[in-house]
Design a protein around this motif. Structure first.
Motif, PDB file in Angstrom:
ATOM      1  N   ARG A 189       0.817  -1.207   0.000  1.00 38.34           N
ATOM      2  CA  ARG A 189       0.000   0.000   0.000  1.00 38.34           C
ATOM      3  C   ARG A 189       0.852   1.259   0.000  1.00 38.34           C
ATOM      4  O   ARG A 189       0.549   2.240  -0.685  1.00 38.34           O
ATOM      5  N   SER A 222      -6.603   1.213   2.342  1.00 33.26           N
ATOM      6  CA  SER A 222      -7.202   0.199   1.475  1.00 33.26           C
ATOM      7  C   SER A 222      -8.606   0.611   1.055  1.00 33.26           C
ATOM      8  O   SER A 222      -9.017   0.383  -0.077  1.00 33.26           O
ATOM      9  N   ILE A 240      -3.395  -1.020  -9.364  1.00 38.78           N
ATOM     10  CA  ILE A 240      -3.806  -2.331  -8.842  1.00 38.78           C
ATOM     11  C   ILE A 240      -3.532  -3.425  -9.878  1.00 38.78           C
ATOM     12  O   ILE A 240      -3.139  -4.545  -9.522  1.00 38.78           O
ATOM     13  N   LEU A 269      -5.027  -4.725   2.348  1.00 38.15           N
ATOM     14  CA  LEU A 269      -5.468  -4.522   0.965  1.00 38.15           C
ATOM     15  C   LEU A 269      -6.132  -5.791   0.422  1.00 38.15           C
ATOM     16  O   LEU A 269      -7.183  -5.732  -0.232  1.00 38.15           O
ATOM     17  N   LEU A 273     -10.019  -5.671  -0.755  1.00 34.57           N
ATOM     18  CA  LEU A 273     -10.391  -5.864  -2.165  1.00 34.57           C
ATOM     19  C   LEU A 273     -11.034  -7.233  -2.382  1.00 34.57           C
ATOM     20  O   LEU A 273     -11.725  -7.456  -3.381  1.00 34.57           O
ATOM     21  N   PHE A 277     -10.249  -9.632  -6.180  1.00 34.08           N
ATOM     22  CA  PHE A 277      -8.801  -9.389  -6.195  1.00 34.08           C
ATOM     23  C   PHE A 277      -8.042 -10.718  -6.138  1.00 34.08           C
ATOM     24  O   PHE A 277      -7.136 -10.970  -6.937  1.00 34.08           O
TER      25      PHE A 277
END
Lengths: 318, 318
Positions: A189, A222, A240, A269, A273, A277
């Protein structure tokens, strides 16, 4: 009668404590990490443990053992910690284990690395339960990892599992460790934030910092990144995408070397996500597998941000 | 009385057998791998074992067990081998273990992967003796590897140690496994030869193929490459520089993940180019280590081209 184990996950922003009995979380407490000095941080840990015991209807006399997962360099034998740059006062040598033990009348305190604790938590009580060979990768401020091979947490010479510092782009982005092209330089991050600021400085448009200010944050958390993605922000999408590509390559390389059963993707994160993700990381990994017809399972954490605290109870024998 | 163990290293060009007693090599034999079919190859293995026993002053009645390291896919339970493209007839399923066992009146035969056998040989009887966490990387026609962690050979789901197919250059050279940018695509002898031919086709000058012909070879063997390097051949130098860079990166990545005590570099090319090559790989690796102040020992093999055969005796319990 001693019957519960407390686990603590010490982080730069929060202290998370859980109370576990027979592998079940029966109480928990969370507070902000004090921003002053090591003494206050340790007092905060002691207060968190008391508060967590309280929510479980237990007291210090019910404590069997305490486990603490911490960033930085850990001397497991003495329970001392140092070089944890994101915890106030923890760059210096801090007698974390002995101090907490003393506050609970000599209760046994086990101190270990926070990421390894989280991997242990997922292995014993979370998504890793069905497996004996797995890698946990925690995508948060940085990128940490831990390895369970043949059912045992691997330490190597003390730092096994550091997947965040595998090189994925020779000559690529500068990492916090000063080398070029590490996984963390693309997926952490803090690196994503640095890259975003650099792009803004060179004229790129993004809603990332607008969203950050509206949310009253001083960094790209995040949830800020997630909201920008939801809004279709081009820069957030590109950053990303690069993170996913880097994660896919590093995880494939790790799997080609170790031939694992499962890879667990968590961290701030990763958890925020979520499933889409993790599925994209899995697809990216698949492109680079030596034996694509037998991929490892790629899973989200089950314990989410409790992985570390629950794992600390496991390391304490709970 | 059964007292010696025989180990066989089956390769595409040679069959190497050793006789080991109390961990000491007391006899050995080497012959060319028959170029006809699987039956002839197995007959060649049996003949090599007899010849090796002969040099040790022993006979089949002195045999305790036989170990065989082979390329391809091994079914350890049945001793069958398949998918070994460089051994005549070994692409199909071959009952290697049972056939050799029958030739020696039911002597127990253990069959395993050739590279893992070689790593085991170096671990128990060679350069790896002082360590419990090590990676062996064998740079030959291809690039193979094997892992010893906490004193045990790691199989993962059956293919742990495949460092040759870690990606070192995303989008880079095409590998024999069809993916792009694998370590083997830069450091394997066959890939180096392909790259050399491609460079010659596009107008580069090199003495590599002249030396090859003078030596009566039909491929760029390790000794051909070594001689070109000695003569200062620019293309050979560039290709080996790229191999060293790729090896350094892959080994650093493996070490960052596993935090090893030692890395052993062997194989036809590794052994032939020797200590200067290994030291350059070590220097290249050091650039990419997460903890540069505590590098793993980087070592040549001690057993050289006997690693595999000696390791096969270890896998057979010798």
């Amino acid at each position: 009668m001693a019957e519960v184990t407390v686990g603590v996950d010490l982080g730069g922003t929060k202290i998370q404590a859980v109370v576990v009995s027979d592998r079940i979380v029966v109480g928990q407490s969370r507070c902000a990490t004090p921003k002053t000095d090591a003494g206050d941080v340790m007092a905060g840990i002691v207060a968190s443990i008391r508060a967590a015991l309280d929510t479980a209807g237990k007291g210090p006399s019910d404590l069997r053992a305490i486990g603490i997962g911490t960033p930085g360099s850990v001397d497991a034998a003495t329970g001392h910690v140092s070089k944890a740059s994101n915890v106030p006062g923890f760059m210096d040598d801090v007698p974390l284990g002995p101090t907490v033990s003393e506050a609970f009348e000599g209760t046994c305190v086990t101190v270990d690395n926070d990421v390894r604790a989280a991997v242990m938590g997922e292995y014993r009580n979370g998504a890793g339960r069905p497996y004996r060979n797995l890698l946990g990768v925690f995508v948060g401020t940085g990128v940490g990892g831990g390895l369970i091979l043949e059912g045992e947490l691997r330490h190597g010479l003390g730092n096994a599992g550091e997947i965040g510092h595998m090189t994925v782009r020779p000559g690529g982005r500068r990492c916090s460790c000063h080398r070029l092209g590490c996984l963390e330089a693309y997926a952490g991050r803090m690196s994503i934030e640095q890259a975003a600021r650099h792009h803004v400085d060179t004229g790129h448009k993004t809603k990332l910092f607008e969203i950050m200010e509206r949310k009253g944050r001083d960094r790209l958390t995040s949830s800020v990144i997630a909201e920008a993605l939801d809004q279709g922000d081009r820069l957030a999408i590109d950053l990303i995408d690069a993170a996913i590509e880097a994660l896919g390559l590093a995880l494939a390389n790790a799997n080609n070397l170790l031939d694992l059963e499962a890879i667990i993707v968590g961290g701030g994160l990763g958890d925020r996500l979520g499933e889409p993700f993790v599925r994209r990381v899995e697809q990216e990994m698949a492109k680079n597998l030596r034996i694509p017809e037998r991929p490892p399972a790629v899973l989200q954490t089950e314990l989410g941000d409790l992985s570390g605290a629950v794992g600390a109870t496991v390391l304490a024998g709970g």
